[in-house]
Design a protein around this motif. Sequence first.
Motif, short mmCIF file in Angstrom:
data_model
loop_
_atom_site.label_atom_id
_atom_site.label_comp_id
_atom_site.label_asym_id
_atom_site.label_seq_id
_atom_site.Cartn_x
_atom_site.Cartn_y
_atom_site.Cartn_z
N THR A 22 57.76 55.17 143.75
CA THR A 22 59.07 55.55 143.13
C THR A 22 58.89 56.32 141.81
O THR A 22 57.80 56.34 141.24
CB THR A 22 59.47 54.26 142.93
N ARG A 23 60.11 56.20 140.91
CA ARG A 23 59.89 56.83 139.64
C ARG A 23 59.24 55.99 138.70
O ARG A 23 58.35 56.40 137.82
CB ARG A 23 61.26 56.98 139.31
N ASP A 24 59.15 54.81 138.93
CA ASP A 24 58.63 53.83 138.12
C ASP A 24 57.30 53.08 138.53
O ASP A 24 56.90 52.03 137.85
CB ASP A 24 59.64 52.46 137.67
N GLY A 25 56.74 53.76 139.58
CA GLY A 25 55.33 53.08 139.95
C GLY A 25 55.13 53.42 141.34
O GLY A 25 55.89 54.11 142.29
N TRP A 26 54.07 52.86 141.92
CA TRP A 26 53.84 52.66 143.49
C TRP A 26 52.98 51.69 143.94
O TRP A 26 52.56 50.80 143.04
CB TRP A 26 53.05 54.07 143.49
N VAL A 27 52.67 51.58 145.03
CA VAL A 27 51.96 50.59 145.73
C VAL A 27 50.82 51.09 146.58
O VAL A 27 51.18 52.02 147.41
CB VAL A 27 52.78 49.49 146.49
N GLU A 28 49.52 50.58 146.47
CA GLU A 28 48.57 51.02 147.38
C GLU A 28 47.80 49.87 148.15
O GLU A 28 47.72 48.61 147.54
CB GLU A 28 47.60 51.94 146.39
N SER A 40 57.05 48.96 134.32
CA SER A 40 58.06 47.95 133.56
C SER A 40 58.07 46.74 134.40
O SER A 40 57.87 46.70 135.69
CB SER A 40 59.45 48.44 133.42
N ASP A 41 58.47 45.68 133.88
CA ASP A 41 58.31 44.36 134.52
C ASP A 41 59.41 44.44 135.59
O ASP A 41 59.21 43.96 136.86
CB ASP A 41 58.45 43.31 133.69
N ALA A 42 60.34 44.91 135.41
CA ALA A 42 61.57 45.20 136.56
C ALA A 42 61.03 46.05 137.57
O ALA A 42 61.42 45.59 138.68
CB ALA A 42 62.69 45.79 135.97
N ALA A 43 60.16 47.06 137.32
CA ALA A 43 59.66 47.73 138.35
C ALA A 43 58.52 47.05 139.34
O ALA A 43 58.88 47.16 140.37
CB ALA A 43 59.02 49.22 137.84
N ARG A 44 57.78 46.23 138.85
CA ARG A 44 56.80 45.55 139.23
C ARG A 44 57.52 44.58 140.07
O ARG A 44 56.87 44.42 141.11
CB ARG A 44 56.02 44.59 138.11
N GLU A 45 58.63 43.97 139.68
CA GLU A 45 59.14 42.91 140.85
C GLU A 45 59.86 43.59 142.00
O GLU A 45 59.76 43.04 142.86
CB GLU A 45 60.31 42.24 140.13
N ALA A 46 60.39 44.97 141.67
CA ALA A 46 61.07 45.50 142.61
C ALA A 46 60.09 46.02 143.79
O ALA A 46 60.33 45.89 144.95
CB ALA A 46 61.81 46.65 142.22
N ALA A 282 49.27 62.92 153.39
CA ALA A 282 50.55 62.77 153.83
C ALA A 282 51.60 61.85 153.33
O ALA A 282 52.68 61.89 153.19
CB ALA A 282 50.33 62.42 155.38
N GLU A 283 50.90 60.65 152.89
CA GLU A 283 51.75 59.75 152.32
C GLU A 283 52.24 59.86 150.79
O GLU A 283 53.08 59.30 150.36
CB GLU A 283 51.35 58.20 152.58
N PHE A 284 51.90 61.02 150.32
CA PHE A 284 52.18 61.33 148.85
C PHE A 284 53.25 62.36 148.73
O PHE A 284 53.29 63.29 149.43
CB PHE A 284 50.99 61.89 148.10
N PRO A 285 54.39 61.78 148.15
CA PRO A 285 55.55 62.78 147.85
C PRO A 285 54.86 63.96 146.95
O PRO A 285 54.05 63.86 146.28
CB PRO A 285 56.78 62.20 147.06
N PRO A 286 55.59 65.04 147.16
CA PRO A 286 55.44 66.32 146.23
C PRO A 286 55.21 65.72 144.66
O PRO A 286 56.09 65.35 144.25
CB PRO A 286 56.42 67.38 146.38
N GLY A 287 54.23 66.47 144.12
CA GLY A 287 53.88 66.16 142.80
C GLY A 287 53.17 64.88 142.56
O GLY A 287 52.80 64.54 141.27
N ALA A 288 53.27 64.04 143.43
CA ALA A 288 52.74 62.63 143.05
C ALA A 288 51.13 62.38 143.08
O ALA A 288 50.58 61.46 142.35
CB ALA A 288 52.99 61.51 143.93
#
Length: 298
Positions: A22-28, A40-46, A282-288
């Motif tokens: 996402t704009r504010d982070g990622w999960v691996e 941000s904390d909000a991004a972590r929770e989401a 394949a799982e990376f969006p363009p620019g990530a």
Amino acid sequence: MEREMIASFDAEHTSAYRLCTTRDGWVERFGDDALVSYKSDAAREALATDLFIWSEAVDFQMHRLFGRFLPRRNEARGPALLLLGSKEAEPRTIALERNLQFVIDFSAGYSAGLFIDQRENRSYIRRLRPQRMLNCFAYTCAFSVAAASVGAATVSIDLSRRSLDRGRENFALNSLSLAGHRFLPDDVFAVLPRLARKKEKFDLIILDPPTFSRSERGRAFQVEKDFEELLLLACEVAGRDCRILLSTNCHTLDERGLEVMARYCLKAARRAGQIHREPSPAEFPPGAAARTLWLTLR
């Protein structure tokens, strides 16, 4: 990530991949654990909430969840923290990448030990089957493991002895003998001229430097300013038909900038060459993913 892609990773014996961005982070995912990187904390929770919903939907049995804050300044970077799971367990796991195994240590520093976005470049190395590979800024030597797995002799250079020790551990984990492999805890800019004076040549060179680093001698490396000099030094130890990987996470140096630099260095080194790119995972969006290109010297 859909079930079909998970099944594809399982089929190729891979358990290290990006689950979402996402704009504010990622999960691996790394083996049986997951890492949330957030701004941000909000991004972590989401992101964590989305992960739990996804893991239920695809029946992913997550053992632990770690979180890593993404600061604006590199000096503010720190290791991941345990968000969910046993505090008594060792903060390590093993991740698979197309049958190769890598040690993941969430407590070792800002990076856990394996850069997922370089998966296709490591697979390209295995298809090339090089004879001698030079791995600059080797970190935990994932590129060296990939090359050694197909019979290459390798030289891995990094300022950090601890990182190179983890590299040796990755070799052992894959039952790769250390014979024919050198691990040099030194400054790349000091080692490359020594290799050139000894007339050493390589048919594959990895240049994947950090955005900024400083050696024990006080030399500072800034990728925007010093990458060109690094490539010129590498050209001195590049044999005919040598392939050089140029890679960076620096946001102000894109693939076009890498190509311009590569063509300038070809001219300065009086070498002919060709440029091509391997696809991002394949799982990376363009620019990530990291910006990369391969330069083949003639």
